[in-house]
Motif scaffolding. Structure first.
Motif, PDB file in Angstrom:
ATOM      1  N   MET A 136       8.420  15.919  -6.197  1.00 50.20           N
ATOM      2  CA  MET A 136       7.399  16.833  -5.697  1.00 50.20           C
ATOM      3  C   MET A 136       6.181  16.090  -5.180  1.00 50.20           C
ATOM      4  O   MET A 136       5.607  16.454  -4.147  1.00 50.20           O
ATOM      5  CB  MET A 136       6.978  17.810  -6.795  1.00 50.20           C
ATOM      6  CG  MET A 136       5.920  18.821  -6.352  1.00 50.20           C
ATOM      7  SD  MET A 136       5.374  19.893  -7.698  1.00 50.20           S
ATOM      8  CE  MET A 136       6.911  20.730  -8.107  1.00 50.20           C
ATOM      9  N   ALA A 137       5.769  15.047  -5.906  1.00 47.44           N
ATOM     10  CA  ALA A 137       4.582  14.299  -5.503  1.00 47.44           C
ATOM     11  C   ALA A 137       4.770  13.676  -4.123  1.00 47.44           C
ATOM     12  O   ALA A 137       3.866  13.729  -3.271  1.00 47.44           O
ATOM     13  CB  ALA A 137       4.258  13.223  -6.539  1.00 47.44           C
ATOM     14  N   GLU A 138       5.952  13.091  -3.892  1.00 46.03           N
ATOM     15  CA  GLU A 138       6.222  12.462  -2.597  1.00 46.03           C
ATOM     16  C   GLU A 138       6.251  13.498  -1.475  1.00 46.03           C
ATOM     17  O   GLU A 138       5.712  13.269  -0.386  1.00 46.03           O
ATOM     18  CB  GLU A 138       7.551  11.704  -2.659  1.00 46.03           C
ATOM     19  CG  GLU A 138       7.553  10.478  -3.553  1.00 46.03           C
ATOM     20  CD  GLU A 138       7.656  10.818  -5.026  1.00 46.03           C
ATOM     21  OE1 GLU A 138       7.874  12.014  -5.360  1.00 46.03           O
ATOM     22  OE2 GLU A 138       7.505   9.914  -5.865  1.00 46.03           O
ATOM     23  N   SER A 139       6.862  14.648  -1.742  1.00 49.43           N
ATOM     24  CA  SER A 139       6.919  15.705  -0.725  1.00 49.43           C
ATOM     25  C   SER A 139       5.528  16.243  -0.414  1.00 49.43           C
ATOM     26  O   SER A 139       5.179  16.470   0.755  1.00 49.43           O
ATOM     27  CB  SER A 139       7.817  16.852  -1.216  1.00 49.43           C
ATOM     28  OG  SER A 139       9.135  16.414  -1.413  1.00 49.43           O
ATOM     29  N   ALA A 166       0.131   3.186   3.051  1.00 47.34           N
ATOM     30  CA  ALA A 166       1.300   3.724   2.360  1.00 47.34           C
ATOM     31  C   ALA A 166       1.230   3.495   0.855  1.00 47.34           C
ATOM     32  O   ALA A 166       1.814   4.240   0.072  1.00 47.34           O
ATOM     33  CB  ALA A 166       2.568   3.094   2.927  1.00 47.34           C
ATOM     34  N   SER A 167       0.496   2.456   0.447  1.00 45.35           N
ATOM     35  CA  SER A 167       0.378   2.116  -0.972  1.00 45.35           C
ATOM     36  C   SER A 167      -0.631   2.990  -1.719  1.00 45.35           C
ATOM     37  O   SER A 167      -0.776   2.860  -2.934  1.00 45.35           O
ATOM     38  CB  SER A 167      -0.016   0.651  -1.131  1.00 45.35           C
ATOM     39  OG  SER A 167      -1.258   0.394  -0.482  1.00 45.35           O
ATOM     40  N   THR A 168      -1.329   3.880  -1.004  1.00 45.47           N
ATOM     41  CA  THR A 168      -2.314   4.750  -1.646  1.00 45.47           C
ATOM     42  C   THR A 168      -1.631   5.625  -2.688  1.00 45.47           C
ATOM     43  O   THR A 168      -0.637   6.282  -2.399  1.00 45.47           O
ATOM     44  CB  THR A 168      -3.012   5.642  -0.612  1.00 45.47           C
ATOM     45  OG1 THR A 168      -3.587   4.828   0.410  1.00 45.47           O
ATOM     46  CG2 THR A 168      -4.117   6.471  -1.256  1.00 45.47           C
ATOM     47  N   THR A 169      -2.158   5.632  -3.895  1.00 48.22           N
ATOM     48  CA  THR A 169      -1.528   6.399  -4.971  1.00 48.22           C
ATOM     49  C   THR A 169      -1.779   7.889  -4.789  1.00 48.22           C
ATOM     50  O   THR A 169      -2.685   8.311  -4.064  1.00 48.22           O
ATOM     51  CB  THR A 169      -2.073   5.961  -6.338  1.00 48.22           C
ATOM     52  OG1 THR A 169      -3.457   6.336  -6.434  1.00 48.22           O
ATOM     53  CG2 THR A 169      -1.952   4.457  -6.536  1.00 48.22           C
TER      54      THR A 169
END
Length: 238
Positions: A136-139, A166-169
């Protein structure tokens, strides 16, 4: 300048306080033109090492009409500390400085008499833990980045904004997306106060979608960031 001291394990601390008519988010750069005597003194104390770690608190005023802060009720409860990164003293004693937002705090007490500037007792505010969410987090991050891109392509020239690394949490992403966007103070405060990273990212996505829709309907865009009036200039607190 030396790097700030490592964060203490203590949950509360004392911070010099700088009330502004804006909301600072963690990770955001904040340029300031320091002209009032009390904040000239604060800057001198930061540069000279009197203030540990060159760190002070930025908190938003509840009313743009406030000219003198006397109590906690005039300030939003949650603010963001910021670390002095650059300072240039001008011939007349003013300063141009650049600071960087660091960590959130909640105001607990206010001291209006011990120094020329305000001093606050604060409690650090941490995020709630993020439980495994089955992708869910990635989506959600993908959807939020798309909303950010739509807003920025409508509002700015291509060289006036950037896509977060892209590395941003997930915890940092909502703040990074909001950095390029002109959101009302109340919306930025809502992002600052939200402690759950996924809820914060959902809020950012909705706000950016809303603002992009407004820009499309109005058929107008805001000035580029470099040409905007300095929103970080403090209210006159004399």
């Amino acid at each position: 300048m030396s790097e700030p001291e490592p964060e203490s394990e203590a949950t509360t601390t004392i911070l010099p306080l700088f009330p502004l008519q804006t909301v600072l988010l963690p990770g955001a750069k904040l340029p300031l033109h320091i002209f009032e005597p009390r904040y000239r003194q604060l800057t001198a104390d930061l540069v000279g090492g009197t203030v540990p770690g060159r760190e002070f608190g930025v908190v938003a005023l509840r009313s743009s009409l406030t000219r003198e802060v006397r109590g906690l009720d005039q300030l939003h409860e949650v603010g963001c500390s910021t670390v002095l990164r650059e300072a240039k003293r001008l011939p007349d004693g003013r300063f141009d400085v650049v600071t960087e937002g660091r960590r959130r705090f909640r105001l607990r007490d206010l001291d209006c008499v011990s120094a020329p500037y305000l001093i606050a007792s604060v409690e650090w505010v941490d995020d709630d833990p993020v439980t495994p969410s089955g992708g869910m987090a990635e989506s959600l991050a993908t959807v939020a980045r798309a909303a950010h891109r739509r807003y920025c392509e409508t509002a700015w020239r291509s060289d006036d904004w950037h896509t977060p690394e892209a590395s941003t949490t997930v915890a940092e992403l909502a703040y990074a997306l909001a950095a390029d966007c002109l959101l009302p103070l109340e919306d930025r405060q809502r992002l600052l106060e939200e402690r759950h990273p996924l809820r914060r990212l959902r809020i950012a996505c909705r706000l950016l979608t809303r603002e992009a829709g407004f820009l499309n309907k109005l058929g107008a865009v805001p000035l580029p960031p470099g040409e905007l009036t300095d929103l970080s200039r403090p209210a006159s607190l004399n």
